[in-house]
Design an enzyme around this catalytic site. Structure first.
Site, PDB file in Angstrom:
ATOM      1  N   TYR A 156       1.958  -0.721  13.236  1.00  0.00           N
ATOM      2  CA  TYR A 156       1.679  -1.245  11.594  1.00  0.00           C
ATOM      3  C   TYR A 156       1.990  -2.452  11.749  1.00  0.00           C
ATOM      4  O   TYR A 156       0.846  -3.306  11.669  1.00  0.00           O
ATOM      5  CB  TYR A 156       2.902  -0.678  10.360  1.00  0.00           C
ATOM      6  CG  TYR A 156       2.470  -1.149   9.546  1.00  0.00           C
ATOM      7  CD1 TYR A 156       1.701  -0.920   8.345  1.00  0.00           C
ATOM      8  CD2 TYR A 156       3.767  -1.958   8.944  1.00  0.00           C
ATOM      9  CE1 TYR A 156       2.025  -1.429   7.035  1.00  0.00           C
ATOM     10  CE2 TYR A 156       3.263  -2.947   7.988  1.00  0.00           C
ATOM     11  CZ  TYR A 156       2.572  -2.520   6.984  1.00  0.00           C
ATOM     12  OH  TYR A 156       2.510  -2.727   6.013  1.00  0.00           O
TER      13      TYR A 156
HETATM   14  N1  LIG Z   1       5.592  -1.512  -0.204  1.00  0.00           N
HETATM   15  C1  LIG Z   1       5.948  -2.552   1.169  1.00  0.00           C
HETATM   16  O1  LIG Z   1       7.218  -2.555   1.478  1.00  0.00           O
HETATM   17  C2  LIG Z   1       5.068  -3.478   1.032  1.00  0.00           C
HETATM   18  C3  LIG Z   1       5.584  -4.374   2.585  1.00  0.00           C
HETATM   19  C4  LIG Z   1       4.145  -5.318   3.513  1.00  0.00           C
HETATM   20  C5  LIG Z   1       2.994  -5.526   2.596  1.00  0.00           C
HETATM   21  N2  LIG Z   1       2.501  -3.888   2.400  1.00  0.00           N
HETATM   22  C6  LIG Z   1       0.936  -3.764   1.725  1.00  0.00           C
HETATM   23  O2  LIG Z   1       1.406  -4.337   1.081  1.00  0.00           O
HETATM   24  C7  LIG Z   1      -0.172  -3.660   0.348  1.00  0.00           C
HETATM   25  C8  LIG Z   1      -0.064  -2.073  -0.565  1.00  0.00           C
HETATM   26  O3  LIG Z   1       0.913  -1.774   0.114  1.00  0.00           O
HETATM   27  P1  LIG Z   1       1.569  -0.982  -1.334  1.00  0.00           P
HETATM   28  O4  LIG Z   1       2.267   0.146  -0.637  1.00  0.00           O
HETATM   29  O5  LIG Z   1       1.297  -1.333  -2.723  1.00  0.00           O
HETATM   30  O6  LIG Z   1       1.103   0.780  -1.222  1.00  0.00           O
HETATM   31  P2  LIG Z   1       0.789   2.516  -1.601  1.00  0.00           P
HETATM   32  O7  LIG Z   1       1.496   2.041  -2.940  1.00  0.00           O
HETATM   33  O8  LIG Z   1       0.831   3.572  -0.709  1.00  0.00           O
HETATM   34  O9  LIG Z   1      -1.103   1.674  -2.195  1.00  0.00           O
HETATM   35  C9  LIG Z   1      -1.572   1.979  -1.412  1.00  0.00           C
HETATM   36  C10 LIG Z   1      -3.220   2.239  -2.265  1.00  0.00           C
HETATM   37  O10 LIG Z   1      -4.302   2.099  -0.701  1.00  0.00           O
HETATM   38  C11 LIG Z   1      -5.091   3.329  -1.294  1.00  0.00           C
HETATM   39  N3  LIG Z   1      -5.263   3.420  -0.126  1.00  0.00           N
HETATM   40  C12 LIG Z   1      -4.734   4.378   1.342  1.00  0.00           C
HETATM   41  N4  LIG Z   1      -5.246   4.306   2.184  1.00  0.00           N
HETATM   42  C13 LIG Z   1      -6.877   4.372   1.878  1.00  0.00           C
HETATM   43  C14 LIG Z   1      -7.756   4.351   2.622  1.00  0.00           C
HETATM   44  N5  LIG Z   1      -7.419   5.252   3.280  1.00  0.00           N
HETATM   45  N6  LIG Z   1      -9.480   4.854   1.506  1.00  0.00           N
HETATM   46  C15 LIG Z   1      -9.014   4.227   0.278  1.00  0.00           C
HETATM   47  N7  LIG Z   1      -8.095   3.743  -0.262  1.00  0.00           N
HETATM   48  C16 LIG Z   1      -6.819   4.126   0.693  1.00  0.00           C
HETATM   49  C17 LIG Z   1      -3.686   4.635  -2.233  1.00  0.00           C
HETATM   50  O11 LIG Z   1      -4.491   4.982  -2.585  1.00  0.00           O
HETATM   51  P3  LIG Z   1      -5.566   6.436  -2.201  1.00  0.00           P
HETATM   52  O12 LIG Z   1      -4.301   7.606  -1.450  1.00  0.00           O
HETATM   53  O13 LIG Z   1      -5.580   7.895  -3.414  1.00  0.00           O
HETATM   54  O14 LIG Z   1      -6.350   6.420  -1.411  1.00  0.00           O
HETATM   55  C18 LIG Z   1      -3.081   3.475  -2.591  1.00  0.00           C
HETATM   56  O15 LIG Z   1      -4.476   3.475  -3.698  1.00  0.00           O
HETATM   57  C19 LIG Z   1      -0.453  -2.920   1.699  1.00  0.00           C
HETATM   58  O16 LIG Z   1      -1.755  -3.243   2.347  1.00  0.00           O
HETATM   59  C20 LIG Z   1       0.402  -3.126   2.396  1.00  0.00           C
HETATM   60  O17 LIG Z   1       0.883  -2.888   4.393  1.00  0.00           O
HETATM   61  C21 LIG Z   1       3.539  -3.651   0.753  1.00  0.00           C
END
Ligand SMILES: NC(=O)c1ccc[n+]([C@@H]2O[C@H](COP(=O)([O-])OP(=O)(O)OC[C@H]3O[C@@H](n4cnc5c(N)ncnc54)[C@H](OP(=O)(O)O)[C@@H]3O)[C@@H](O)[C@H]2O)c1
Length: 251
Positions: A156
Site C-alpha cells: 500500500y
Molecule cells: N482512511 C484512512 O485512514 C486513510 C489514510 C490515508 C490515506 N487514505 C486514502 O484516502 C483515500 C480514501 O480513503 P477512504 O478511507 O475514504 O476509503 P473508503 O471509505 O474505502 O472509500 C473508498 C472509495 O473508493 C471506491 N473504490 C474503491 N475501489 C474502487 C474501484 N476499484 N473502482 C472504483 N471505485 C473504487 C469505493 O467505492 P466502491 O467500493 O463502491 O467501489 C469508495 O467510494 C484513499 O486513497 C486512501 O488510500 C485513507
C-alpha cells in the site's frame, strides 16, 4: 473563489474522504461526478447532494486499468459538457495487511492497478485538455505511511509513494499550462473503508495515538484540505504534498 471551476470528477466519491469532498465541492456550486463500483452508495451520494440543491452524477465503474480510467474520463467529459476542471484521484484499494513475503503477484498488480495506473491514465486523458484551456486542478490522495516504514503496509505504502512522485512530475509537466497538481497526505481517518477491515478500528486508533493530535481524523477534516487545494484559494500552490495527519510525520 471558484468562478472558473464548474465540474469535478472524484474517484471513490461515494464513501469516506471522497464523499465528504464531493459534498463540500457541491456546496460551492461545483457539479460533482462521483465514480465508484457500488450503485447503491453512488445513488445515495447523488441523492443527498441533490436534496440540498447541489449538482451531482454517479458513474458506476470498476476502476482498475487503463481502459477503465480512459472510459471514466470520456463519460465525465460528456457529463461535464465538454470539460472537467477538477480531478480528485481518491479511490484506492487497501490490500490485505501483510508482510512482503506473504503478498501475491495478483494482489500486487491489483493494488498498483487501482492506486497508480488508474490515476495515471485519468491524468493522461484529462490534464492535456485542462492545459489546452489554461486552467484546472488535480488532487492526488497519498498517505502518511509513505514517510516511514510500517511493517505490513509495504505494498500500500509503495503504491502511494508512486502517487507522491507523480504529483511532482505532473506539476512540472502541466504547471506551465496553468494546471496545478497537488496531493493530500492523510493520517489515520475513520472512514467506512477503514471500519470495514477486520481490526481496522483498533489499528487506526493505535496509529493515531502516535501523532501529536492523539486521535484519528474525520473525513471532513481531510476533505477541507482537498477542497483548499482544488480551488483558487490555493492559486500559487503547485506540486505540494500537504500532510493532514495530526502532526504524525512531524515527530
Ligand atoms: N482512511 C484512512 O485512514 C486513510 C489514510 C490515508 C490515506 N487514505 C486514502 O484516502 C483515500 C480514501 O480513503 P477512504 O478511507 O475514504 O476509503 P473508503 O471509505 O474505502 O472509500 C473508498 C472509495 O473508493 C471506491 N473504490 C474503491 N475501489 C474502487 C474501484 N476499484 N473502482 C472504483 N471505485 C473504487 C469505493 O467505492 P466502491 O467500493 O463502491 O467501489 C469508495 O467510494 C484513499 O486513497 C486512501 O488510500 C485513507
Amino acid at each position: 473563489m471558484v468562478a472558473n471551476y464548474t465540474t469535478a470528477v472524484i474517484t471513490g466519491g461515494t464513501s469516506g474522504i471522497g464523499r465528504a469532498t464531493a459534498k463540500k465541492l457541491a456546496n460551492l456550486g461545483i457539479h460533482v461526478i462521483v465514480a465508484a463500483r457500488s450503485i447503491e452508495r453512488g445513488e445515495e451520494t447523488v441523492a443527498e447532494i441533490r436534496s440540498v440543491g447541489g449538482r451531482a452524477d454517479f458513474v458506476s465503474t470498476n476502476l482498475h486499468d487503463e481502459m477503465s480510467a480512459r472510459l471514466l474520463a470520456k463519460t465525465a467529459l460528456e457529463l461535464g459538457e465538454g470539460h472537467v476542471d477538477i480531478l480528485i484521484n481518491n479511490a484506492a484499494t487497501f490490500p490485505p495487511f501483510g508482510m512482503t513475503h506473504d503478498i501475491t503477484e495478483s494482489t500486487f498488480e491489483g493494488t498498483f492497478g487501482v492506486n497508480v495506473k488508474v490515476p495515471y491514465f485519468l491524468v493522461a486523458e484529462l490534464a492535456p485538455l485542462m492545459a489546452k484551456r489554461g486552467s484546472g486542478t488535480i488532487i492526488n490522495i497519498t498517505t502518511m505511511v509513505t514517510e516511514y516504514g510500517q511493517p505490513g503496509l509495504s505494498l500500500y505504502s509503495a503504491s502511494k509513494a508512486a502517487i507522491k512522485m507523480l504529483t511532482k512530475c505532473w506539476a512540472a509537466e502541466y504547471g506551465p499550462s496553468g494546471v496545478r497538481v497537488n496531493a493530500v497526505s492523510p493520517g489515520p481517518t475513520l472512514t467506512e473503508g477503514v471500519l470495514s477491515i477486520s481490526g481496522g478500528d483498533s489499528f487506526t486508533n493505535q496509529m493515531a495515538s502516535q501523532a501529536p493530535a492523539g486521535r484519528p481524523a474525520t473525513p471532513d477534516e481531510i476533505a477541507e484540505a482537498i477542497v483548499f487545494l482544488a480551488t483558487d484559494v490555493s492559486s500559487y500552490i503547485n506540486g505540494a504534498i500537504l500532510p493532514v495527519d495530526g502532526g504524525r510525520t512531524a515527530v
